[in-house]
Design a protein around this motif. Structure first.
Motif: not given
Length: 168
Positions: A1-19
């Motif tokens: 679950w931790g890896v999945l959560g880190a992937g979701v957070i990392g994806g959000a940071v990576y694909f958000s221009p603001r982040l």
């Protein structure tokens, strides 16, 4: 679950221009030359950000391919006399594949086999030879469908978007 959560957070940071700007990722990538492989990979990934249907289809297809591979490998194991339940193989074989992806040996030779033997030869489930032979079949399956996929590339009509002509 931790890896999945880190992937979701990392994806959000990576694909958000603001982040991307807030974390400095945008500045870091801008420092690389235009032809740098990481910058080209970044451009391709950001381009897919605008095609969520394609990304979803790729995820669905990857799960289907995974299930087909695990089922084929399980059937090879059963043909060799392995007695391990399919749901256990569905759980153990992906772990074995991930362990084989670690850059310890060439294509995980010995790493995958050692882990699979340790996890699948408990009790009367199977012998070392059965598990290792099953993994040899798995490598043959990967080789065969990898070669089949390379036939598409050898035809030479695949182009990246913007290069003109061919399938995209």
């Amino acid at each position: 679950w931790g890896v999945l959560g880190a992937g979701v957070i990392g994806g959000a940071v990576y694909f958000s221009p603001r982040l991307r700007r807030l974390t400095g990722l945008h500045h870091l990538l801008a420092r690389l030359s235009a032809g740098h492989p990481i910058r080209r990979l970044d451009a391709a990934m950001v381009a897919y950000h605008h095609h969520p249907g394609t990304l979803l289809l790729a995820q669905v297809l990857s799960v289907a391919v995974h299930l087909c591979l695990i089922t084929a490998v399980s059937l090879a194991g059963y043909a060799l006399g392995l007695q391990t339940p399919w749901l256990l193989l569905l759980t153990v074989l992906p772990v074995v594949l991930v362990a084989g992806a670690l850059p310890l040996t060439y294509q995980g030779l010995g790493v995958m086999e050692g882990l699979a033997v340790a996890m699948l030869t408990q009790g009367d489930a199977g012998t070392n030879n059965q598990v290792i032979a099953m993994l040899v079949f798995m490598r043959l399956y990967l080789l065969v469908y990898g070669l089949l996929g390379s036939l598409v590339l050898l035809r030479g009509d695949i182009r990246l978007k913007g290069e003109g002509g061919g399938r995209q």
